[in-house]
Design a protein around this motif. Structure first.
Motif, PDB file in Angstrom:
ATOM      1  N   ILE A  69       0.832  -1.203   0.000  1.00 43.82           N
ATOM      2  CA  ILE A  69       0.000   0.000   0.000  1.00 43.82           C
ATOM      3  C   ILE A  69       0.865   1.250   0.000  1.00 43.82           C
ATOM      4  O   ILE A  69       0.595   2.213  -0.727  1.00 43.82           O
ATOM      5  N   SER A  70       1.935   1.242   0.796  1.00 37.84           N
ATOM      6  CA  SER A  70       2.843   2.389   0.856  1.00 37.84           C
ATOM      7  C   SER A  70       3.505   2.640  -0.488  1.00 37.84           C
ATOM      8  O   SER A  70       3.784   3.788  -0.854  1.00 37.84           O
ATOM      9  N   ALA A  71       3.752   1.559  -1.232  1.00 36.34           N
ATOM     10  CA  ALA A  71       4.370   1.681  -2.554  1.00 36.34           C
ATOM     11  C   ALA A  71       3.332   1.931  -3.645  1.00 36.34           C
ATOM     12  O   ALA A  71       3.670   1.952  -4.831  1.00 36.34           O
ATOM     13  N   ASN A  72       2.075   2.119  -3.239  1.00 25.70           N
ATOM     14  CA  ASN A  72       0.960   2.348  -4.164  1.00 25.70           C
ATOM     15  C   ASN A  72       0.785   1.172  -5.123  1.00 25.70           C
ATOM     16  O   ASN A  72       0.522   1.343  -6.314  1.00 25.70           O
ATOM     17  N   ARG A  73       0.946  -0.029  -4.571  1.00 26.04           N
ATOM     18  CA  ARG A  73       0.752  -1.247  -5.354  1.00 26.04           C
ATOM     19  C   ARG A  73      -0.233  -2.149  -4.620  1.00 26.04           C
ATOM     20  O   ARG A  73      -0.370  -2.092  -3.405  1.00 26.04           O
ATOM     21  N   LEU A  74      -0.901  -3.000  -5.390  1.00 30.21           N
ATOM     22  CA  LEU A  74      -1.772  -4.011  -4.821  1.00 30.21           C
ATOM     23  C   LEU A  74      -1.979  -5.053  -5.912  1.00 30.21           C
ATOM     24  O   LEU A  74      -2.360  -4.708  -7.034  1.00 30.21           O
ATOM     25  N   THR A  75      -1.708  -6.313  -5.613  1.00 31.61           N
ATOM     26  CA  THR A  75      -1.891  -7.341  -6.627  1.00 31.61           C
ATOM     27  C   THR A  75      -3.371  -7.437  -6.996  1.00 31.61           C
ATOM     28  O   THR A  75      -4.247  -7.001  -6.239  1.00 31.61           O
ATOM     29  N   ALA A  76      -3.632  -8.030  -8.150  1.00 23.98           N
ATOM     30  CA  ALA A  76      -5.019  -8.184  -8.597  1.00 23.98           C
ATOM     31  C   ALA A  76      -5.832  -8.978  -7.576  1.00 23.98           C
ATOM     32  O   ALA A  76      -6.988  -8.643  -7.282  1.00 23.98           O
ATOM     33  N   GLU A  77      -5.215 -10.025  -7.017  1.00 23.46           N
ATOM     34  CA  GLU A  77      -5.915 -10.832  -6.020  1.00 23.46           C
ATOM     35  C   GLU A  77      -6.308  -9.993  -4.817  1.00 23.46           C
ATOM     36  O   GLU A  77      -7.450 -10.065  -4.336  1.00 23.46           O
ATOM     37  N   ALA A 118      -6.625  -6.689  -4.656  1.00 22.71           N
ATOM     38  CA  ALA A 118      -7.589  -5.653  -5.029  1.00 22.71           C
ATOM     39  C   ALA A 118      -9.001  -6.222  -5.112  1.00 22.71           C
ATOM     40  O   ALA A 118      -9.965  -5.620  -4.614  1.00 22.71           O
ATOM     41  N   ILE A 119      -9.129  -7.390  -5.733  1.00 24.74           N
ATOM     42  CA  ILE A 119     -10.449  -8.009  -5.877  1.00 24.74           C
ATOM     43  C   ILE A 119     -10.973  -8.497  -4.529  1.00 24.74           C
ATOM     44  O   ILE A 119     -12.157  -8.339  -4.202  1.00 24.74           O
ATOM     45  N   SER A 120     -10.091  -9.065  -3.727  1.00 22.30           N
ATOM     46  CA  SER A 120     -10.503  -9.525  -2.391  1.00 22.30           C
ATOM     47  C   SER A 120     -10.949  -8.347  -1.526  1.00 22.30           C
ATOM     48  O   SER A 120     -11.924  -8.450  -0.775  1.00 22.30           O
ATOM     49  N   SER A 121     -10.253  -7.222  -1.649  1.00 21.35           N
ATOM     50  CA  SER A 121     -10.645  -6.018  -0.905  1.00 21.35           C
ATOM     51  C   SER A 121     -12.047  -5.582  -1.307  1.00 21.35           C
ATOM     52  O   SER A 121     -12.867  -5.211  -0.453  1.00 21.35           O
ATOM     53  N   ALA A 122     -12.322  -5.618  -2.609  1.00 25.10           N
ATOM     54  CA  ALA A 122     -13.639  -5.209  -3.103  1.00 25.10           C
ATOM     55  C   ALA A 122     -14.734  -6.141  -2.600  1.00 25.10           C
ATOM     56  O   ALA A 122     -15.830  -5.689  -2.254  1.00 25.10           O
ATOM     57  N   ARG A 123     -14.421  -7.433  -2.550  1.00 24.72           N
ATOM     58  CA  ARG A 123     -15.411  -8.395  -2.043  1.00 24.72           C
ATOM     59  C   ARG A 123     -15.736  -8.110  -0.580  1.00 24.72           C
ATOM     60  O   ARG A 123     -16.891  -8.112  -0.177  1.00 24.72           O
ATOM     61  N   ILE A 124     -14.697  -7.887   0.218  1.00 22.03           N
ATOM     62  CA  ILE A 124     -14.908  -7.611   1.644  1.00 22.03           C
ATOM     63  C   ILE A 124     -15.713  -6.330   1.831  1.00 22.03           C
ATOM     64  O   ILE A 124     -16.614  -6.259   2.661  1.00 22.03           O
ATOM     65  N   ALA A 125     -15.400  -5.310   1.031  1.00 17.84           N
ATOM     66  CA  ALA A 125     -16.054  -4.006   1.171  1.00 17.84           C
ATOM     67  C   ALA A 125     -17.431  -3.968   0.528  1.00 17.84           C
ATOM     68  O   ALA A 125     -18.216  -3.048   0.782  1.00 17.84           O
ATOM     69  N   GLY A 126     -17.739  -4.951  -0.319  1.00 19.21           N
ATOM     70  CA  GLY A 126     -19.045  -4.987  -0.970  1.00 19.21           C
ATOM     71  C   GLY A 126     -19.203  -3.962  -2.081  1.00 19.21           C
ATOM     72  O   GLY A 126     -20.304  -3.444  -2.307  1.00 19.21           O
ATOM     73  N   VAL A 127     -18.095  -3.678  -2.779  1.00 18.54           N
ATOM     74  CA  VAL A 127     -18.138  -2.739  -3.897  1.00 18.54           C
ATOM     75  C   VAL A 127     -17.848  -3.484  -5.199  1.00 18.54           C
ATOM     76  O   VAL A 127     -17.586  -4.684  -5.188  1.00 18.54           O
ATOM     77  N   GLY A 128     -17.905  -2.767  -6.317  1.00 21.25           N
ATOM     78  CA  GLY A 128     -17.630  -3.384  -7.601  1.00 21.25           C
ATOM     79  C   GLY A 128     -16.287  -4.093  -7.604  1.00 21.25           C
ATOM     80  O   GLY A 128     -15.275  -3.515  -7.197  1.00 21.25           O
ATOM     81  N   LEU A 129     -16.256  -5.328  -8.085  1.00 22.97           N
ATOM     82  CA  LEU A 129     -15.056  -6.142  -7.985  1.00 22.97           C
ATOM     83  C   LEU A 129     -13.892  -5.609  -8.807  1.00 22.97           C
ATOM     84  O   LEU A 129     -12.736  -5.914  -8.516  1.00 22.97           O
ATOM     85  N   ALA A 130     -14.180  -4.829  -9.836  1.00 20.55           N
ATOM     86  CA  ALA A 130     -13.099  -4.310 -10.677  1.00 20.55           C
ATOM     87  C   ALA A 130     -12.619  -2.932 -10.240  1.00 20.55           C
ATOM     88  O   ALA A 130     -11.636  -2.429 -10.778  1.00 20.55           O
ATOM     89  N   ASN A 131     -13.288  -2.331  -9.276  1.00 21.90           N
ATOM     90  CA  ASN A 131     -12.961  -0.950  -8.914  1.00 21.90           C
ATOM     91  C   ASN A 131     -11.556  -0.802  -8.334  1.00 21.90           C
ATOM     92  O   ASN A 131     -10.867   0.182  -8.589  1.00 21.90           O
ATOM     93  N   GLY A 132     -11.138  -1.786  -7.539  1.00 21.25           N
ATOM     94  CA  GLY A 132      -9.794  -1.735  -6.996  1.00 21.25           C
ATOM     95  C   GLY A 132      -8.729  -1.880  -8.066  1.00 21.25           C
ATOM     96  O   GLY A 132      -7.609  -1.375  -7.918  1.00 21.25           O
ATOM     97  N   LEU A 133      -9.069  -2.562  -9.156  1.00 23.66           N
ATOM     98  CA  LEU A 133      -8.122  -2.719 -10.261  1.00 23.66           C
ATOM     99  C   LEU A 133      -7.896  -1.398 -10.978  1.00 23.66           C
ATOM    100  O   LEU A 133      -6.856  -1.200 -11.614  1.00 23.66           O
ATOM    101  N   VAL A 134      -8.852  -0.493 -10.879  1.00 27.79           N
ATOM    102  CA  VAL A 134      -8.665   0.859 -11.419  1.00 27.79           C
ATOM    103  C   VAL A 134      -7.698   1.630 -10.522  1.00 27.79           C
ATOM    104  O   VAL A 134      -6.789   2.305 -11.005  1.00 27.79           O
ATOM    105  N   ALA A 135      -7.884   1.508  -9.222  1.00 29.44           N
ATOM    106  CA  ALA A 135      -7.023   2.220  -8.271  1.00 29.44           C
ATOM    107  C   ALA A 135      -5.566   1.791  -8.393  1.00 29.44           C
ATOM    108  O   ALA A 135      -4.654   2.577  -8.148  1.00 29.44           O
TER     109      ALA A 135
END
Length: 244
Positions: free
Chosen positions: A156-164, A166-183
């Motif tokens: 996170i500090s390096a402004n990186r997040l693997t696809a897995e 990002a998608i897992s974060s979206a699932r936990i948060a209940g938002v669009g699954l691809a939205n984290g992939l944009v970030a």
């Protein structure tokens, strides 16, 4: 994150038809040796899947959904919330909008339309995670995917997040699954189904008080980061002086 080489080859045979592997690599901007190495190792990166998909003019989300671990990605598309859209506006653009509004209020002129910087910005991963919540999102994510909290923090500090992640974060948060992939910059906003100009529209419709509060939070976080960097720099300098 990767997909199995076997699944990739089956997918590629289905979408590329008679196009040679060499031609696919050229169109996708991938070295043939790179793809060959991935196939030999039995794992193909999702970045390769995305590059090939774009070169064939196929929707990236649809292509990823052809693989088992991403099969719910396309049906999990959802428009970003206002908080998500604001999270993908850079600190500089956010402050510029506030200053433009202040200037317009002083002069009675219309607020100048701001051309936003592209996504992602330098802290887009952290701001997206903060926007989608919940408060213990990072802890839940670390437990769910089995990653050490310090390793997650480093990404996170390096402004990186693997696809897995990002998608897992979206699932936990209940938002669009691809939205984290944009970030993370893996997908362009339109590839994730975001409406054209959605960030600009949301920014213009957000009240001054909300923008100022958001900017204050961003600046506070930036201040803490700078203090850590300055402390680390001072410690390193002192170490060199003691050694010298």
């Amino acid at each position: 994150m990767t997909v199995s080489a076997k699944a990739f080859q089956q997918w590629l045979d289905g979408v590329a038809g008679t196009t040679s592997r060499a031609a696919v690599c050229r169109a996708a901007g991938i070295k043939r040796s790179t793809l060959a190495q991935q196939l030999v190792r039995g794992r193909v990166s999702v970045a390769t899947v995305a590059a090939v998909s774009r070169s064939l003019h196929r929707p990236v989300v649809e292509s990823l959904s052809a693989f088992e671990k991403f099969e719910d990605l396309s049906i999990g598309l959802r428009e970003p919330s206002e908080a998500e859209l604001l999270s993908q506006i850079s600190d500089t653009d956010l402050l510029t909008e506030i200053l433009n509004r202040s200037k317009a209020a002083d002069t009675g002129a219309k607020t100048a339309l701001l051309e936003l910087s592209p996504v992602p910005h330098r802290t887009s991963v952290r701001t997206w995670l903060d926007a989608v919540g919940p408060a213990d999102l990072r802890q839940q994510l670390a437990r769910e995917v089995g990653i050490a909290p310090q390793n997650l923090s480093a990404q996170i500090s390096a402004n990186r997040l693997t696809a897995e992640l990002a998608i897992s974060s979206a699932r936990i948060a209940g938002v669009g699954l691809a939205n984290g992939l944009v970030a993370t910059g893996f997908l362009a906003p339109d590839e994730a189904g975001w409406l054209p100009g959605a960030r600009s529209i949301t920014l213009r419709q957000t009240p001054d008080s909300t923008l100022v509060s958001l900017a204050a939070e961003r600046l506070d976080s930036l201040g803490r980061t700078l203090k850590r960097i300055e402390a680390d720099t001072a410690a390193a300098q002192q170490l060199w002086e003691n050694l010298g």
